[in-house]
Design an enzyme around this catalytic site. Structure first.
Site, short mmCIF file in Angstrom:
data_model
loop_
_atom_site.label_atom_id
_atom_site.label_comp_id
_atom_site.label_asym_id
_atom_site.label_seq_id
_atom_site.Cartn_x
_atom_site.Cartn_y
_atom_site.Cartn_z
N GLU A 175 32.76 27.40 28.27
CA GLU A 175 32.01 28.06 29.36
C GLU A 175 30.91 28.93 28.77
OE1 GLU A 175 34.59 29.77 32.37
OE2 GLU A 175 36.10 28.28 31.93
N HIS A 207 28.51 35.23 39.94
CA HIS A 207 28.68 33.90 39.33
C HIS A 207 27.44 33.08 39.68
CE1 HIS A 207 30.29 30.09 38.05
NE2 HIS A 207 31.38 30.68 37.61
N ARG A 224 26.82 34.73 31.74
CA ARG A 224 26.67 34.65 33.19
C ARG A 224 25.57 35.54 33.78
NH1 ARG A 224 32.60 34.59 35.50
NH2 ARG A 224 32.72 32.51 34.58
N HIS A 270 31.29 37.86 42.21
CA HIS A 270 32.44 37.11 41.70
C HIS A 270 33.50 38.01 41.08
CE1 HIS A 270 34.49 33.68 39.96
NE2 HIS A 270 34.34 34.16 38.73
N ARG A 305 31.39 40.47 31.81
CA ARG A 305 32.60 39.79 31.33
C ARG A 305 32.29 38.39 30.81
NH1 ARG A 305 36.37 36.16 34.09
NH2 ARG A 305 34.87 36.22 35.79
P1 FAD Z 1 44.43 39.04 42.11
O1 FAD Z 1 44.82 37.74 41.57
O2 FAD Z 1 43.22 39.10 42.96
O3 FAD Z 1 45.66 39.58 42.99
C1 FAD Z 1 45.51 40.72 43.78
C2 FAD Z 1 46.78 40.92 44.58
O4 FAD Z 1 46.76 42.20 45.19
C3 FAD Z 1 46.97 39.93 45.72
O5 FAD Z 1 48.32 39.56 45.76
C4 FAD Z 1 46.63 40.76 46.97
O6 FAD Z 1 47.32 40.33 48.12
C5 FAD Z 1 47.14 42.11 46.54
N1 FAD Z 1 46.56 43.24 47.25
C6 FAD Z 1 45.28 43.67 47.28
N2 FAD Z 1 45.17 44.77 48.04
C7 FAD Z 1 46.41 45.04 48.50
C8 FAD Z 1 46.96 46.04 49.34
N3 FAD Z 1 46.21 47.00 49.92
N4 FAD Z 1 48.29 46.00 49.61
C9 FAD Z 1 49.07 45.03 49.10
N5 FAD Z 1 48.61 44.06 48.29
C10 FAD Z 1 47.30 44.08 48.00
N6 FAD Z 1 39.03 34.34 35.67
C11 FAD Z 1 39.33 33.68 34.55
O7 FAD Z 1 39.70 34.29 33.54
N7 FAD Z 1 39.24 32.32 34.51
C12 FAD Z 1 38.86 31.59 35.58
O8 FAD Z 1 38.81 30.37 35.52
C13 FAD Z 1 38.52 32.27 36.77
N8 FAD Z 1 38.09 31.59 37.86
C14 FAD Z 1 37.87 32.27 39.02
C15 FAD Z 1 37.51 31.57 40.17
C16 FAD Z 1 37.35 32.22 41.38
C17 FAD Z 1 36.95 31.45 42.62
C18 FAD Z 1 37.54 33.62 41.44
C19 FAD Z 1 37.38 34.35 42.74
C20 FAD Z 1 37.87 34.34 40.29
C21 FAD Z 1 38.03 33.67 39.08
N9 FAD Z 1 38.38 34.36 37.92
C22 FAD Z 1 38.66 33.68 36.78
C23 FAD Z 1 38.68 35.79 37.97
C24 FAD Z 1 40.20 35.97 38.02
O9 FAD Z 1 40.75 34.96 38.85
C25 FAD Z 1 40.62 37.31 38.54
O10 FAD Z 1 39.90 38.33 37.90
C26 FAD Z 1 42.10 37.54 38.28
O11 FAD Z 1 42.84 36.45 38.83
C27 FAD Z 1 42.55 38.83 38.88
O12 FAD Z 1 43.95 38.86 38.85
P2 FAD Z 1 44.68 40.13 39.44
O13 FAD Z 1 46.13 39.88 39.27
O14 FAD Z 1 44.10 41.35 38.88
O15 FAD Z 1 44.29 40.15 41.00
C1 SIN Z 2 34.66 29.53 36.41
O1 SIN Z 2 35.47 28.61 36.35
O2 SIN Z 2 33.44 29.37 36.32
C2 SIN Z 2 35.17 30.91 36.58
C3 SIN Z 2 35.58 31.43 35.29
C4 SIN Z 2 35.64 32.91 35.31
O3 SIN Z 2 35.31 33.55 36.30
O4 SIN Z 2 36.03 33.44 34.28
#
Ligand code: FAD
Ligand code: SIN
Length: 517
Positions: free
Chosen positions: A114, A240, A287, A348, A383
């Site tokens: 990437e 993104h 990015r 993103h 990032r």
């Molecule tokens: P999240 O996975 O967002 O989980 C948050 C949790 O908190 C959820 O369960 C939600 O319900 C809960 N929550 C929020 N507010 C409250 C509240 N008030 N009360 C109760 N629960 C609450 N990163 C990579 O490294 N590689 C990738 O390939 C990648 N692809 C991506 C593609 C997309 C489309 C997106 C949007 C992001 C991508 N990212 C990627 C970024 C990455 O997915 C996120 O940064 C990461 O998953 C965040 O994980 P997290 O556990 O911190 O939060």
């Molecule tokens: C992507 O697959 O382009 C998302 C990867 C990331 O947000 O780290």
């Protein structure tokens, strides 16, 4: 309700923490709450994968250097080195918990590439890596008897000294748990916990165009801010470069950066490949550079989108690695083998958040934060792709190990006061709430986007203040709903993005203000 560990959020960060503490303390009670359903997280939608050094031609040092370069001088190098070194243990835990990463014909992990990565090092499950990770971790959770997992439970606020009467005056703040709204029956539960963990994910929903699902309203950051925790670097919102351009769809569907890693090229509508004009790494520059280049092309040409040309990528390679992208494009009438995909940038990821140390400890006693809602120092000003799932795991794990030491010292005898208000907002007020939510997202999209200016930031602040006053008016009636709480949180986070932007005095990483150098 009284528990030893309360975890708010069931994405990768929250679930890693839960599994680790629950395995270590089978006799302690672990509660994990999430708003919405199991699939409502950024984790669930992750596509590209997890950046972990694997190849002999690769090294921790190369991954470190790529991360530091993307972060544009603002990363905490100690944290960068620590996180990257923990990559292999992240991989082995995820695999042990049942995550199925793709392998090649020789049985080696199939590694994607990437933007900003000098090597192929992204382990993935097709283009639905997040869905696969969520599936496996939730199944693992089901095997742990001491874990209670409540979806459709919305955390309203952290319980701190500020809620006690008479108010205790102390220099440092302690967290005693959180007030949780059951979304089904509108009951507000006081959860008294020894240790509380915020793993609430990102803030993308404060923008009109975002890849983030509806839950990404910055609740954890806003709760921590109200509780007086340190918040840092929120001005570094990452856009993104390639979300599918479809003005009718919200959130926007992501076209993974791994597609450019597989060779796809960005072109203007008339077919000109333009990235070489902006950076020698062309389509695989970090990015922030690619998103800003697209923004410039769109503004100069007056177009709404650019094209991502994948037509020359081998059909089988594309179909095997990116089946979900291929089928989503087909739904919009685009055959990726025949026609380029219209794309435009979308909010993103947020690089900043609740400031934590190397164990995910916040500035509030007994409160940890991990994952996207936290600011660890890994990302600096921008990032590196696929570093956030790695960070979510590593800090989930480290917070769990630190909490294990702390839990025996925590005094659970102090009783937390119950939530005071009753009732829910009326439907008339719900309409006002959704109007304000839409207006806030427009303001952030128009004035606090990829390219900012002092005047745009000032305009955004003035308009946000009005929405703030109207919303606090509703809130002070002491009636509550998820929508109202989310709006309050979005206002707080948007306010922080704007004011921290105003404090930044030079352009760096993903931050760009035309009035600065
Ligand atoms: P999240 O996975 O967002 O989980 C948050 C949790 O908190 C959820 O369960 C939600 O319900 C809960 N929550 C929020 N507010 C409250 C509240 N008030 N009360 C109760 N629960 C609450 N990163 C990579 O490294 N590689 C990738 O390939 C990648 N692809 C991506 C593609 C997309 C489309 C997106 C949007 C992001 C991508 N990212 C990627 C970024 C990455 O997915 C996120 O940064 C990461 O998953 C965040 O994980 P997290 O556990 O911190 O939060
Ligand atoms: C992507 O697959 O382009 C998302 C990867 C990331 O947000 O780290």
């Amino acid at each position: 309700m009284e528990v030893d560990f309360l975890v708010i959020g069931s994405g990768l960060a929250g679930l890693t923490y839960v599994i680790k503490v629950a395995e270590k303390f089978p006799d302690k009670k672990v509660l994990v709450v999430a708003k919405g359903g199991q699939e409502d997280s950024n984790t669930h939608f992750a596509q590209g994968g997890v950046a972990i050094v694997q190849l002999e031609s690769d090294s921790f040092e190369k991954h470190v250097q790529d991360t530091l370069t993307a972060g544009d001088g603002l990363c905490d190098e100690k944290i960068v080195r620590m996180v990257i070194r923990e990559g292999p243990s992240c991989l082995s835990d995820l695999v042990n918990w049942g995550v199925d990463f793709d392998k090649d014909s020789k049985g080696q992990y199939d590694l994607g590439k990437e933007g900003g990565h000098s090597q192929n090092r992204v382990v993935h499950h097709k283009d639905i890596t997040g869905e696969e990770i969520s599936r496996a971790l939730i199944e693992r959770l089901d095997q742990l008897n001491n874990v209670k997992y409540l979806t459709e439970h919305f955390a309203i606020d952290l319980i701190t000294e500020h809620h006690f009467e008479p108010r205790t005056i102390s220099d440092s703040v302690t967290c005693y748990g959180a007030y949780i709204l059951n979304e089904i029956n509108d009951q507000i539960i006081t959860v008294r916990s020894g240790i509380t963990v915020l793993a609430t994910g990102g803030i993308g929903q404060i923008y009109k165009q975002t890849t983030n699902p509806l839950i990404a309203t910055g609740d954890g950051i806003a709760m921590a801010y109200r509780a007086k925790a340190n918040i840092k670097d929120l001005e570094f919102v990452q856009f993104h470069p390639t979300a599918l351009y479809d003005p009718k769809e919200s959130p926007s569907f992501l076209i993974s950066e791994a597609v450019r890693g597989a060779g796809a090229i960005l072109r203007t509508i008339d077919g000109r490949a333009f990235m070489q004009d902006y950076d020698p790494r062309a389509d695989l520059a970090p990015r922030d550079i690619v998103a800003r280049a697209i923004d410039t092309e769109l503004k100069n040409r007056g177009d709404n989108y650019v094209l991502l040309d994948c037509t020359f990528i081998d059909n089988d390679t594309f179909s095997t690695h990116f089946p979900n992208i291929k089928s989503r494009c087909l739904e919009s009438g685009i055959d990726v083998h025949e026609s380029p995909i219209p794309v435009s940038p979308a909010a993103h990821y947020v690089c900043g958040g609740i400031s934590v140390d190397e164990y995910g400890q916040t500035s509030i006693r007994n409160l940890f934060a991990c994952g996207e809602c936290s600011r660890t120092g890994l990302h600096g000003g921008n990032r590196l792709a696929s570093n956030s799932l790695l960070e979510a795991f590593v800090f989930g794990e480290r917070a769990a190990s630190q909490s294990s030491k702390l839990i025996e010292k925590v005094d659970l005898k102090i009783t937390a006061p119950n939530w005071k208000s009753t009732g829910t907002v009326t439907s008339k007020e719900q309409i006002l709430i959704s109007h304000n939510r839409n207006e806030l997202r427009e303001i952030m999209q128009n004035y606090v986007g990829i390219v900012r200016s002092n005047e745009r930031l000032e305009r955004a602040l003035k308009r946000l203040k009005l929405i703030y006053l109207e919303t606090e008016g509703l809130y002070k009636k002491e009636k509550i709903s998820v929508e109202l709480c989310e709006l309050r949180n979005m206002i707080a986070v948007a306010y922080l993005v704007v004011t921290l932007s105003q404090k930044r005095l030079e352009n760096c990483g993903g931050y760009y203000n035309i009035d600065l150098k």
